[in-house]
Design an enzyme around this catalytic site. Structure first.
Site, PDB file in Angstrom:
ATOM      1  N   GLU B 284      38.777  -0.174 -27.016  1.00  0.00           N
ATOM      2  CA  GLU B 284      39.143   0.639 -28.326  1.00  0.00           C
ATOM      3  C   GLU B 284      40.004  -0.575 -29.047  1.00  0.00           C
ATOM      4  O   GLU B 284      39.882  -0.865 -30.065  1.00  0.00           O
ATOM      5  CB  GLU B 284      40.715   1.941 -28.020  1.00  0.00           C
ATOM      6  CG  GLU B 284      40.248   3.118 -27.830  1.00  0.00           C
ATOM      7  CD  GLU B 284      40.910   4.654 -27.352  1.00  0.00           C
ATOM      8  OE1 GLU B 284      39.631   4.880 -27.278  1.00  0.00           O
ATOM      9  OE2 GLU B 284      41.801   4.175 -27.554  1.00  0.00           O
ATOM     10  N   GLU B 287      37.089  -1.795 -30.631  1.00  0.00           N
ATOM     11  CA  GLU B 287      36.712  -1.104 -31.941  1.00  0.00           C
ATOM     12  C   GLU B 287      37.646  -0.915 -33.317  1.00  0.00           C
ATOM     13  O   GLU B 287      36.785  -1.042 -34.175  1.00  0.00           O
ATOM     14  CB  GLU B 287      36.600   0.777 -31.353  1.00  0.00           C
ATOM     15  CG  GLU B 287      35.812   1.695 -31.915  1.00  0.00           C
ATOM     16  CD  GLU B 287      35.812   2.628 -31.713  1.00  0.00           C
ATOM     17  OE1 GLU B 287      35.907   3.248 -30.331  1.00  0.00           O
ATOM     18  OE2 GLU B 287      35.119   3.747 -32.085  1.00  0.00           O
ATOM     19  N   CYS B 304      40.925   9.970 -24.802  1.00  0.00           N
ATOM     20  CA  CYS B 304      40.811   9.359 -23.721  1.00  0.00           C
ATOM     21  C   CYS B 304      40.891  10.906 -23.668  1.00  0.00           C
ATOM     22  O   CYS B 304      40.624  11.687 -22.177  1.00  0.00           O
ATOM     23  CB  CYS B 304      41.881   8.338 -23.219  1.00  0.00           C
ATOM     24  SG  CYS B 304      42.500   7.371 -24.169  1.00  0.00           S
ATOM     25  N   SER B 324      38.039   7.491 -31.359  1.00  0.00           N
ATOM     26  CA  SER B 324      36.516   6.672 -31.651  1.00  0.00           C
ATOM     27  C   SER B 324      35.584   6.888 -30.629  1.00  0.00           C
ATOM     28  O   SER B 324      36.028   7.580 -30.004  1.00  0.00           O
ATOM     29  CB  SER B 324      37.995   5.435 -30.138  1.00  0.00           C
ATOM     30  OG  SER B 324      37.707   4.792 -29.105  1.00  0.00           O
ATOM     31  N   LYS B 363      38.805  18.174 -17.934  1.00  0.00           N
ATOM     32  CA  LYS B 363      38.562  16.548 -16.925  1.00  0.00           C
ATOM     33  C   LYS B 363      36.918  17.373 -16.354  1.00  0.00           C
ATOM     34  O   LYS B 363      35.919  16.354 -16.332  1.00  0.00           O
ATOM     35  CB  LYS B 363      38.639  16.225 -17.214  1.00  0.00           C
ATOM     36  CG  LYS B 363      39.552  14.748 -16.805  1.00  0.00           C
ATOM     37  CD  LYS B 363      39.064  14.031 -17.583  1.00  0.00           C
ATOM     38  CE  LYS B 363      40.270  13.332 -18.445  1.00  0.00           C
ATOM     39  NZ  LYS B 363      39.780  12.157 -19.526  1.00  0.00           N
ATOM     40  N   GLU B 366      34.546  18.355 -19.175  1.00  0.00           N
ATOM     41  CA  GLU B 366      34.092  16.724 -19.774  1.00  0.00           C
ATOM     42  C   GLU B 366      32.819  16.235 -18.751  1.00  0.00           C
ATOM     43  O   GLU B 366      32.072  15.957 -18.996  1.00  0.00           O
ATOM     44  CB  GLU B 366      35.573  16.042 -19.538  1.00  0.00           C
ATOM     45  CG  GLU B 366      34.703  14.389 -21.135  1.00  0.00           C
ATOM     46  CD  GLU B 366      36.063  13.864 -20.589  1.00  0.00           C
ATOM     47  OE1 GLU B 366      36.838  13.477 -19.521  1.00  0.00           O
ATOM     48  OE2 GLU B 366      35.818  13.190 -21.400  1.00  0.00           O
ATOM     49  N   GLU B 371      25.453  15.128 -22.545  1.00  0.00           N
ATOM     50  CA  GLU B 371      25.546  12.936 -22.796  1.00  0.00           C
ATOM     51  C   GLU B 371      26.407  12.386 -22.213  1.00  0.00           C
ATOM     52  O   GLU B 371      25.691  10.992 -22.426  1.00  0.00           O
ATOM     53  CB  GLU B 371      26.700  13.713 -24.867  1.00  0.00           C
ATOM     54  CG  GLU B 371      27.780  13.602 -24.656  1.00  0.00           C
ATOM     55  CD  GLU B 371      27.640  15.218 -24.549  1.00  0.00           C
ATOM     56  OE1 GLU B 371      27.247  15.829 -24.262  1.00  0.00           O
ATOM     57  OE2 GLU B 371      29.331  15.094 -25.320  1.00  0.00           O
ATOM     58  N   CYS B 509      48.868  12.910 -20.193  1.00  0.00           N
ATOM     59  CA  CYS B 509      48.688  13.599 -19.118  1.00  0.00           C
ATOM     60  C   CYS B 509      49.647  14.088 -18.358  1.00  0.00           C
ATOM     61  O   CYS B 509      49.083  14.914 -16.934  1.00  0.00           O
ATOM     62  CB  CYS B 509      47.927  12.288 -18.116  1.00  0.00           C
ATOM     63  SG  CYS B 509      46.675  12.368 -19.639  1.00  0.00           S
TER      64      CYS B 509
END
Lengths: 162, 580
Positions: B284, B287, B304, B324, B363, B366, B371, B509
């Site tokens: 990151e 990036e 994230c 990102s 998650k 996710e 993908e 989190c």
């Protein structure tokens, strides 16, 4: 449901109405009233469209629509027949009138005839107690509806001529 | 102006506008509540007074007053423990129970349910009311959240959380009278709505109406499959909360015991998502530098948090080029386990099952995103369980958690620095990024690694950090409502930042939807955050780029950070989605 485009037919009319409002989110019930007037009912995609236009969650719109008995998500017939079940009409035979209408239209209150011509509903008092019992067809009040024959004549006016 | 009143014969003075409930608290009088929930740190206040459990007697008033929503008045005489109040409370709970499944023994919320404990506290021993019971369909459509409206008590805490704090607006009270229930728009399955699966609705639901999709059985099956090589990884926030499930003080760090428990459960390797957090920083930060050097669009938004990712796909589909492209850390680790690590062991990635233990229910969703896989058969991560589910497994295996010996993560994907552990608290990702960016950009050693301005529970934190002659304008946001406020300003071109960290859950989190239930006690979140920073301080290495395993990963396998191979494995793309 949301993948289908909003019914274009009246969408411009509805959008114009919403655009004309100073307070939009605050006017959800007014907008729903208007939409039901032009569409006859409030299908999912119309509710979704209103939610986007007013920038409120669709769930909120759905919550309001399901709360008020006035709003319907079921398509209504071309003509809406309402029987007043307010106190005066009730005393003067509203139940009998309702029964007769159910008999003639072959549907129960809250339903729509198979040819989509009539929807039968009930409401409470339109302020025409002197004419009790009354039925209202598309907003027009018909009073002293005690006779089956009389009821039949009124309904006939709304049937297409053969 | 202070108001003078009497509660249970105690005379007190409290500020005007305070509720009877809060006033009683100032003199240590507790009034039972159920629907009421106030979380100051999250600007969350659910006092719709729907459950009527907190009723009290007010002298001169005909009916009982709900103490959560009734403000104090001058000269008020309140009785919270009169027979009438106690009987009314019990009647309210009995009425709620009369339309509630009596399946407590098999409920996912058994012993963690506010309704259950209230019934016990109020001494409900039988239910005097009988009648119709609701029968709603259970929604198991999503990968994350199970909705059982039959257990809904219409407290509308979830609605307040979803609509007001997170501004996602998935839930509404639908219908009226007995048929009222909290539902989605048009009764859509949750999977088809704009739900981000942040799970904050689960965190505030007092009953078993909202729970995570339980994947424990899937993990047991994998562990008992001799043909599967089962690898587990744990997120930073899990180790500072798991202990709560076993009666330890909030904020107890149980990293070693947790690893020990995972070994006892039979996992073939125990890796640390913290390794991938260090890796995320490398990717990151590179990036960001790349965007600045090549005139790319700013700000860079962290990616994230899967709930945040889904939120911007639905709510800001026009801004999909600013987040990102980094996958979230556990996805990065998953793909590395099935490529880099599988290669080093010489085993077929198809025989590897990657299990992530996360503080999060998003998650789960996710991991199922198509993908985030290498081909149709090899998902980067196979199964996600929450902190709560891991605790359940440990209990099912009858492991004495407090007697476990401390164990270490496996090498090399278990190596991590202090910069990685702080990913678990709001502000941590950017603090970690700054530690690395500073040293990479200036070539100097950063002496003070703590960036205090980025810590704490403020919803939106801003700072300008000068590095190598350039001022970096950064923001740290937690809670999706706060994210919306800032994103709308960015969309309108009103404010500019270089980089923004966004986490969906209040506190980051540590306050995730998969963590042990806090039951409204925000001190627990503070204790978890403190533990995160304690763990950081205890680490010998505190900067991601110093992680030796990361250095050899790039040297031996990935090549350059943000390079071709890294792109192929560690980066992803986003999909515009409809707002429902």
């Amino acid at each position: 449901m949301c993948d289908t485009a909003s019914p274009n037919k009246f969408v411009q009319k509805l959008d114009d109405y919403i655009d004309s409002l100073t307070y939009k989110k605050e006017n959800l019930i007014g907008v729903l009233h208007y939409a039901q007037e032009i569409y006859g009912y409030l299908p999912d995609n119309v509710q979704w469209h209103i939610a986007q236009k007013l920038d409120i969650p669709s769930a909120t719109v759905y919550g309001v629509v399901t709360f008020y008995s006035f709003f319907t998500m079921i398509p209504r017939g071309e003509h809406v027949v309402n029987v007043c079940t307010g106190t005066a009409c009730f005393v003067r035979g509203a139940e009998k009138l309702k029964g007769e209408l159910e008999n003639q239209l072959k549907i129960k209150a809250g339903e729509t005839t198979t040819d989509n011509l009539f929807t039968l509903e009930t409401l409470r008092c339109v302020g025409a107690c002197g004419l009790a019992p009354v039925m209202i067809v598309d907003g027009k009040v018909h009073g002293r509806m005690n006779e089956a024959q009389h009821i039949n004549e009124v309904l006939a006016k709304y049937r297409p001529e053969i | 102006m202070d108001i003078q009143l009497t509660i249970n014969d105690i005379s007190l003075k409290v500020p005007e506008g305070m509720s009877i409930l809060d006033a009683a608290k100032t003199v240590n009088i507790d009034i039972p509540t159920l629907c009421y929930l106030k979380l100051n740190e999250m600007h969350y206040n659910n006092n719709i007074a729907s459950c009527r459990v907190c009723v009290v007697e007010v002298e001169g008033r005909r009916n009982l007053a709900s103490s959560c929503s009734t403000p104090v008045a001058s000269g008020m005489i309140v009785k919270t423990d009169s027979l009438r109040a106690i009987q009314a409370r019990r009647a309210m709970v009995e009425l709620l129970l009369s339309d509630h499944p009596k399946s407590c023994l098999t409920c996912a919320k058994n012993q963690d349910c506010d309704l259950q404990s209230l019934a016990s506290e109020l001494g409900v021993r039988h239910i005097s009311y009988e009648g119709e019971e609701s029968t709603f369909e259970i929604d198991k459509s999503s990968f994350s959240i199970v909705r059982d409206p039959n257990k809904c008590i219409r407290c509308r805490r979830c609605e307040t959380m979803c609509n007001e704090v997170q501004t996602v607006g998935v839930y509404s009270a639908v219908g009226r009278g007995f048929n009222t229930v909290v539902k989605t728009a048009f009764d859509l399955p949750l999977h088809e709505t704009s739900c981000t699966f942040c799970g904050q609705c689960i965190a505030v639901c007092p009953t078993g109406a909202l729970t995570e999709l339980d994947q424990v059985d899937k993990v047991w099956k994998a562990l008992n499959d001799p043909n599967q090589f089962v690898v587990v990884q744990t997120a930073p926030a899990v180790r500072v909360a798991l202990g709560e499930e076993f009666g330890l003080e909030p904020g107890t760090i149980v990293t070693g015991k947790m690893v020990g428990a995972l070994r006892r459960l039979g996992f073939d390797r125990v890796f640390d998502t913290d390794f991938a957090a260090d890796l995320t920083i490398m990717e990151e930060a590179t990036e960001l530098v790349h965007r600045i050097q090549h005139g790319g669009r700013l700000p860079l938004l962290t990616s994230c948090c899967p709930a945040w990712v889904k939120f911007f796909e639905h709510q800001f589909p026009d801004l999909l080029d600013i987040p990102s492209t980094c996958k979230s850390p556990h996805e990065m680790l998953g793909v590395l386990i099935k490529s880099y690590y599988a290669k080093s062991l010489g085993i077929d990635p198809k025989t590897i099952t990657v299990v992530s233990v996360m503080p999060c229910v998003a998650k789960k969703y996710e991991a199922a995103r198509p993908e985030l896989a290498q081909g149709a058969e090899t998902a980067d991560v196979d199964i996600v369980i929450t902190t709560r589910e891991l605790a359940r497994m440990i209990r099912e295996a009858s492991i004495h958690f407090d007697h476990l010996k401390d164990k270490e993560f496996d090498h090399p994907l278990g190596e991590s620095t202090g910069a990685a552990i702080i990913f678990g608290a709001t502000g941590g990702v950017l603090e970690a990024a700054l530690r690395t960016a500073y040293e990479v950009l200036t070539g100097e050693t950063l002496e003070k690694v703590e960036f205090e301005a980025l810590r704490g529970m403020d919803g939106i934190k801003e700072a300008v950090i000068p590095i190598a002659g350039r001022d970096y304008r950064i923001a740290v946001i937690h809670g999706l409502g706060n994210a919306r406020t800032v994103l709308e300003k960015i969309r309108a071109g009103e404010i500019n930042y270089d980089v923004i960290e966004i986490m969906a859950c209040p506190g980051g989190c540590i306050g995730g939807g998969g963590q042990p239930y806090h039951h409204g006690n925000m001190d627990i979140l503070a204790a978890r955050a403190a533990a995160i920073y304690r763990e950081d301080r205890a680490k010998p290495l505190r900067k991601s780029h110093e992680n030796l395993a990361i250095i050899s990963l790039y040297k031996d396998y990935l090549g350059e950070p943000y390079g071709k191979k890294a792109h192929q494995l560690l980066h992803t793309s986003y999909t515009p989605r409809k707002k429902i």
